[in-house]
Motif scaffolding. Structure first.
Motif, PDB file in Angstrom:
ATOM      1  N   TYR A  39       0.854  -1.177   0.000  1.00  0.00           N
ATOM      2  CA  TYR A  39       0.000   0.000   0.000  1.00  0.00           C
ATOM      3  C   TYR A  39       0.898   1.238   0.000  1.00  0.00           C
ATOM      4  O   TYR A  39       2.063   1.155   0.421  1.00  0.00           O
ATOM      5  N   GLN A  45       3.649  -6.670   2.421  1.00  0.00           N
ATOM      6  CA  GLN A  45       2.921  -7.685   3.177  1.00  0.00           C
ATOM      7  C   GLN A  45       2.863  -8.953   2.344  1.00  0.00           C
ATOM      8  O   GLN A  45       2.445  -8.924   1.178  1.00  0.00           O
ATOM      9  N   LEU A  47       1.442 -12.097   0.766  1.00  0.00           N
ATOM     10  CA  LEU A  47       0.135 -12.670   0.480  1.00  0.00           C
ATOM     11  C   LEU A  47       0.206 -14.195   0.522  1.00  0.00           C
ATOM     12  O   LEU A  47      -0.665 -14.847   1.098  1.00  0.00           O
ATOM     13  N   ILE A  60      -3.593 -15.036   2.127  1.00  0.00           N
ATOM     14  CA  ILE A  60      -4.508 -14.224   2.932  1.00  0.00           C
ATOM     15  C   ILE A  60      -5.460 -13.446   2.039  1.00  0.00           C
ATOM     16  O   ILE A  60      -5.218 -13.303   0.829  1.00  0.00           O
ATOM     17  N   ASN A  61      -6.529 -12.968   2.641  1.00  0.00           N
ATOM     18  CA  ASN A  61      -7.498 -12.101   1.958  1.00  0.00           C
ATOM     19  C   ASN A  61      -8.114 -12.738   0.719  1.00  0.00           C
ATOM     20  O   ASN A  61      -8.553 -12.005  -0.183  1.00  0.00           O
ATOM     21  N   GLY A  62      -8.197 -14.044   0.667  1.00  0.00           N
ATOM     22  CA  GLY A  62      -8.860 -14.732  -0.431  1.00  0.00           C
ATOM     23  C   GLY A  62      -8.029 -14.910  -1.682  1.00  0.00           C
ATOM     24  O   GLY A  62      -8.538 -15.377  -2.707  1.00  0.00           O
ATOM     25  N   PHE A  63      -6.773 -14.552  -1.649  1.00  0.00           N
ATOM     26  CA  PHE A  63      -5.898 -14.713  -2.813  1.00  0.00           C
ATOM     27  C   PHE A  63      -5.343 -16.123  -2.883  1.00  0.00           C
ATOM     28  O   PHE A  63      -5.157 -16.788  -1.863  1.00  0.00           O
ATOM     29  N   LYS A  78      -7.964 -13.879  -7.427  1.00  0.00           N
ATOM     30  CA  LYS A  78      -8.948 -13.738  -6.359  1.00  0.00           C
ATOM     31  C   LYS A  78     -10.311 -13.719  -7.021  1.00  0.00           C
ATOM     32  O   LYS A  78     -10.527 -12.976  -7.977  1.00  0.00           O
ATOM     33  N   HIS A  82     -12.373  -6.729  -4.000  1.00  0.00           N
ATOM     34  CA  HIS A  82     -12.936  -5.801  -3.021  1.00  0.00           C
ATOM     35  C   HIS A  82     -12.194  -4.492  -3.146  1.00  0.00           C
ATOM     36  O   HIS A  82     -11.028  -4.445  -3.544  1.00  0.00           O
ATOM     37  N   SER A  84     -10.848  -2.750  -1.037  1.00  0.00           N
ATOM     38  CA  SER A  84      -9.635  -2.724  -0.215  1.00  0.00           C
ATOM     39  C   SER A  84      -8.462  -3.458  -0.866  1.00  0.00           C
ATOM     40  O   SER A  84      -7.336  -3.390  -0.362  1.00  0.00           O
ATOM     41  N   ASP A  85      -8.723  -4.151  -1.971  1.00  0.00           N
ATOM     42  CA  ASP A  85      -7.632  -4.837  -2.681  1.00  0.00           C
ATOM     43  C   ASP A  85      -6.812  -3.892  -3.542  1.00  0.00           C
ATOM     44  O   ASP A  85      -5.757  -4.277  -4.057  1.00  0.00           O
ATOM     45  N   TYR A  89       1.015  -4.822  -6.378  1.00  0.00           N
ATOM     46  CA  TYR A  89       1.340  -6.217  -6.110  1.00  0.00           C
ATOM     47  C   TYR A  89       2.657  -6.576  -6.786  1.00  0.00           C
ATOM     48  O   TYR A  89       2.890  -6.246  -7.954  1.00  0.00           O
TER      49      TYR A  89
END
Lengths: 119, 116
Positions: A39, A45, A47, A60-63, A78, A82, A84-85, A89
């Motif tokens: 971000y 972070q 994934l 994480i987060n559905g990935f 994914k 969302h 927030s995604d 990357y």
């Protein structure tokens, strides 16, 4: 030497749509592969990562990502985006060092893909 | 677990001064630490690899006399940008590799350096 190519510097999807970020790698040894999210003005972070074993890796987060040796690919997906995604990357491959143990922390990164999610 | 703290998160300095950035592993011993540089809208480029108690190994094109790396303990590595110039302005990120129940590799939150 290892290298990573991320196809598409920018990807735009609608909220709820499938996210697909492409990554191809080159490695002289069986690769360890990673996807990170960044971000603005923040660090990385993790994934998910692939080292050995099951080629479909859930993060994480559905990935999730699938290691395909024949295609030298490790695409990130994914099912439903969302808001927030929205972030940048990075795909990375490890330059493993075998010297009295194995170090895999030396990473070569792709150029990054900025994901935009529209409402 | 496996937390890496990087400090400062941002720093502004005058041209010609030196700046030190710290990278600490808070709850594990980091046998190896890595320093990356990220220019705006670009990817991360590895600058150097440091092992505790050893001299850092620098990537090709990185000036070791300008970017001094010290890894004096298993929980702390420092990057000092000496005689900083505006072109050194960048986002510097460290990562630490070690063992905390399992092999871990964790990134710090990064340090934004602006040289005026």
């Amino acid at each position: 030497a290892q290298s990573v190519t991320q196809l598409g510097s920018h990807v735009s999807v609608s909220e709820g749509a499938l996210v697909l970020l492409r990554c191809n790698y080159s490695s002289s040894v069986p690769p360890y592969l990673f996807w990170y999210v960044q971000y603005p003005n923040q660090g990385l972070q993790l994934l998910l990562k692939y080292t050995t074993g099951a080629t479909l890796v859930k993060g994480i987060n559905g990935f999730e990502a699938e290691f395909k040796k024949s295609e030298t690919s490790f695409h990130l997906t994914k099912p439903s985006a969302h808001m927030s995604d929205a972030a940048e990357y990075f795909c990375a491959v490890s330059d493993r060092v075998f010297a009295g143990g194995t170090s895999y922390g030396k990473l070569t990164f792709g150029q990054g893909t900025i994901l935009t999610v529209h409402p | 677990g496996a937390v890496v703290s990087q400090h400062p998160s941002w720093v502004i300095c005058k041209s010609g001064t030196s700046v030190k950035i710290e990278c600490r592993s808070l709850d594990f011993q980091a046998t190896t630490m890595f320093w990356y540089r990220q220019f705006p809208k670009q990817s991360l480029m590895l600058m150097a690899t440091s092992n505790e108690g050893s001299k850092a190994t620098y990537e090709q094109g990185v000036e070791k006399d300008k970017f001094l790396i010290n890894h004096a303990s298993l929980t702390l590595s420092t990057l000092t940008v000496t005689s900083a110039h505006p072109e050194d302005s960048s986002f510097y990120i460290c990562s630490a590799e070690g063992f905390s129940g399992a092999n871990v590799l964790t990134f710090g939150a990064g340090s934004r350096l602006t040289v005026l």
